[in-house]
Design an enzyme around this catalytic site. Structure first.
Site, PDB file in Angstrom:
ATOM      1  N   TYR A  21      -8.095   0.842  -4.134  1.00 16.32           N
ATOM      2  CA  TYR A  21      -6.790   1.281  -4.629  1.00 16.32           C
ATOM      3  C   TYR A  21      -6.048   0.066  -5.163  1.00 16.32           C
ATOM      4  O   TYR A  21      -6.453  -1.088  -4.949  1.00 16.32           O
ATOM      5  CB  TYR A  21      -5.980   1.969  -3.530  1.00 16.32           C
ATOM      6  CG  TYR A  21      -5.563   1.059  -2.395  1.00 16.32           C
ATOM      7  CD1 TYR A  21      -4.313   0.437  -2.396  1.00 16.32           C
ATOM      8  CD2 TYR A  21      -6.409   0.806  -1.330  1.00 16.32           C
ATOM      9  CE1 TYR A  21      -3.928  -0.403  -1.364  1.00 16.32           C
ATOM     10  CE2 TYR A  21      -6.037  -0.026  -0.293  1.00 16.32           C
ATOM     11  CZ  TYR A  21      -4.789  -0.621  -0.312  1.00 16.32           C
ATOM     12  OH  TYR A  21      -4.423  -1.460   0.709  1.00 16.32           O
ATOM     13  N   THR A  79       0.821  -1.208   0.000  1.00 20.86           N
ATOM     14  CA  THR A  79       0.000   0.000   0.000  1.00 20.86           C
ATOM     15  C   THR A  79       0.854   1.258   0.000  1.00 20.86           C
ATOM     16  O   THR A  79       0.454   2.293  -0.542  1.00 20.86           O
ATOM     17  CB  THR A  79      -0.933   0.004   1.226  1.00 20.86           C
ATOM     18  OG1 THR A  79      -1.774  -1.154   1.173  1.00 20.86           O
ATOM     19  CG2 THR A  79      -1.817   1.244   1.255  1.00 20.86           C
ATOM     20  N   LYS A 119      -0.388  -7.644  12.887  1.00 19.05           N
ATOM     21  CA  LYS A 119      -1.440  -6.766  12.386  1.00 19.05           C
ATOM     22  C   LYS A 119      -2.732  -7.129  13.089  1.00 19.05           C
ATOM     23  O   LYS A 119      -3.169  -8.282  13.051  1.00 19.05           O
ATOM     24  CB  LYS A 119      -1.582  -6.900  10.875  1.00 19.05           C
ATOM     25  CG  LYS A 119      -2.512  -5.859  10.256  1.00 19.05           C
ATOM     26  CD  LYS A 119      -2.511  -5.934   8.735  1.00 19.05           C
ATOM     27  CE  LYS A 119      -3.394  -4.836   8.148  1.00 19.05           C
ATOM     28  NZ  LYS A 119      -3.409  -4.874   6.662  1.00 19.05           N
ATOM     29  N   THR A 163       1.318  -4.406   4.287  1.00 15.39           N
ATOM     30  CA  THR A 163       1.083  -4.679   5.710  1.00 15.39           C
ATOM     31  C   THR A 163       0.483  -6.050   5.988  1.00 15.39           C
ATOM     32  O   THR A 163       0.603  -6.549   7.113  1.00 15.39           O
ATOM     33  CB  THR A 163       0.150  -3.606   6.307  1.00 15.39           C
ATOM     34  OG1 THR A 163      -1.101  -3.608   5.600  1.00 15.39           O
ATOM     35  CG2 THR A 163       0.788  -2.227   6.217  1.00 15.39           C
ATOM     36  N   ASP A 164      -0.136  -6.689   4.995  1.00  9.56           N
ATOM     37  CA  ASP A 164      -0.842  -7.942   5.269  1.00  9.56           C
ATOM     38  C   ASP A 164       0.092  -9.046   5.752  1.00  9.56           C
ATOM     39  O   ASP A 164      -0.291  -9.860   6.600  1.00  9.56           O
ATOM     40  CB  ASP A 164      -1.603  -8.418   4.023  1.00  9.56           C
ATOM     41  CG  ASP A 164      -2.878  -7.636   3.790  1.00  9.56           C
ATOM     42  OD1 ASP A 164      -3.283  -6.869   4.687  1.00  9.56           O
ATOM     43  OD2 ASP A 164      -3.480  -7.789   2.706  1.00  9.56           O
ATOM     44  N   GLU A 180      -5.635 -27.428  28.380  1.00  6.49           N
ATOM     45  CA  GLU A 180      -6.876 -28.099  27.970  1.00  6.49           C
ATOM     46  C   GLU A 180      -6.591 -29.319  27.102  1.00  6.49           C
ATOM     47  O   GLU A 180      -7.387 -30.249  27.047  1.00  6.49           O
ATOM     48  CB  GLU A 180      -7.768 -27.123  27.214  1.00  6.49           C
ATOM     49  CG  GLU A 180      -8.433 -26.054  28.055  1.00  6.49           C
ATOM     50  CD  GLU A 180      -9.457 -25.285  27.256  1.00  6.49           C
ATOM     51  OE1 GLU A 180     -10.576 -25.791  27.086  1.00  6.49           O
ATOM     52  OE2 GLU A 180      -9.129 -24.178  26.795  1.00  6.49           O
TER      53      GLU A 180
END
Length: 330
Positions: free
Chosen positions: A29, A16, A168, A95-96, A286
């Protein structure tokens, strides 16, 4: 670091921060559309006190990040670490998957010169675009001698995060990143930088060798009502490891745990992580990890757990105790 104007290598991969939009107020975009040279042309107007050397690697959205770009990045960063003319390295990145790239580099690079990943949540031309501010902040971090010896860092939203901690946590907020289990390790603006503690990894060698390739490891997301067929499908496509993004403390329906345990008996390591955003996944709480043969991811979320498991398998680490020790360290 040189006492004069620092020289920083800028490796561009898209994202981006290199995105463009047809409307300043629209929501859509195209990521990675702007060339690195075009972006650095805009950066030149900021008057940053650094010499920037551009080296394009890719022009992609980080959802398409993978082995070829990772391999090229690692080679370029390794060469720059040994180049006396380079004081620090910047990587522009979507950023992903920035947390995955940062952590992969963290595991396989010596903690020497600053390596700083930077991205943006809004493309150039959008109202409130954050790319230039983030980039200016990243230049300040990469130019600071105190950034050395910390491993790869990620700069977003006026904060500096260690690769091991960053994740993120929001889809589109400007402050989309946070650190877990630690928060940010510094606060940065274009005119200031405040570290919250000293470097702890100065001179530390790479934890693992850079592999010739990475094995196929899948993330299995747990959900109510699922059955063991998804485990069988992953094994059927040749997965060499499985990370469970489990419920709560890394749990899943009993039939799924039983199927995963059978995979362990067949030599496929299984790591339990959590689909929950925060919290440790501890051993034998657990789920009886001793009985099933599972590894507990501890503080690593599914994305980073997958990266670590791939690196471990690629480096020939197969003993369950050794894999657990690597996850305990994070």
């Amino acid at each position: 670091m040189s006492e004069q104007t620092p020289t920083l290598l800028v490796l561009g991969t898209g994202g981006t921060i290199a995105g463009s939009t047809a409307s300043a107020t629209g929501g859509s975009y195209c990521a990675g559309e702007l060339s690195l040279e075009s972006m650095l042309g805009d950066v030149a107007m900021l008057g940053l006190e650094a010499e920037l050397v551009a080296k394009p690697i890719a022009q992609i959205g980080s959802q398409d990040m993978g082995w070829e770009v990772w391999d090229a990045l690692h080679k370029e960063i390794s060469a720059a670490q040994n180049d006396p003319e380079i004081d620090g390295i910047l990587v522009t990145h979507g950023t992903d998957t920035a947390e995955e790239t940062a952590y992969l580099l963290d595991l396989t690079l010596a903690a020497r010169k600053p390596v700083v990943l930077v991205g943006a949540m809004r493309p150039a031309g959008a109202v409130g675009a954050d790319g230039m501010r983030n980039f200016a902040n990243a230049v300040r971090v990469a130019s600071d001698p105190e950034a050395s010896g910390r491993g790869p860092l990620l700069v977003m939203g006026d904060m500096v995060f260690a690769a091991k901690d960053v994740r993120k946590s929001a889809t589109s907020n400007i402050d989309a990143f946070k650190g877990y289990p630690r928060g940010p390790i510094a606060r940065v603006t274009p005119s200031s930088l405040d570290w919250f503690g000293g470097a702890t990894r100065t001179g530390e060698p790479a934890r693992f060798d850079w592999p010739g390739e990475l094995p196929r490891v899948a993330i299995l997301h747990a959900g109510a009502g699922m059955d063991e067929s998804c485990v069988n499908a992953l094994l059927g496509i040749g997965c060499k490891g499985i990370v469970l993004a489990g419920m709560g403390q890394g749990n899943a329906p009993r039939c799924v745990l039983d199927a995963l345990s059978r995979a362990v008996k067949d030599g496929v390591p299984v790591v339990r992580s959590s689909r929950v955003d925060e919290g440790l996944v501890d051993r034998n709480v657990e789920v009886d990890d001793e009985a099933y043969g599972f590894i507990a991811a501890r503080a690593l979320g599914p994305a980073k757990a997958r990266i670590l498991l791939m690196v471990l398998i690629a480096n020939g680490v197969s003993d369950a105790g050794d894999i657990q020790a690597a996850f305990d360290r994070g």
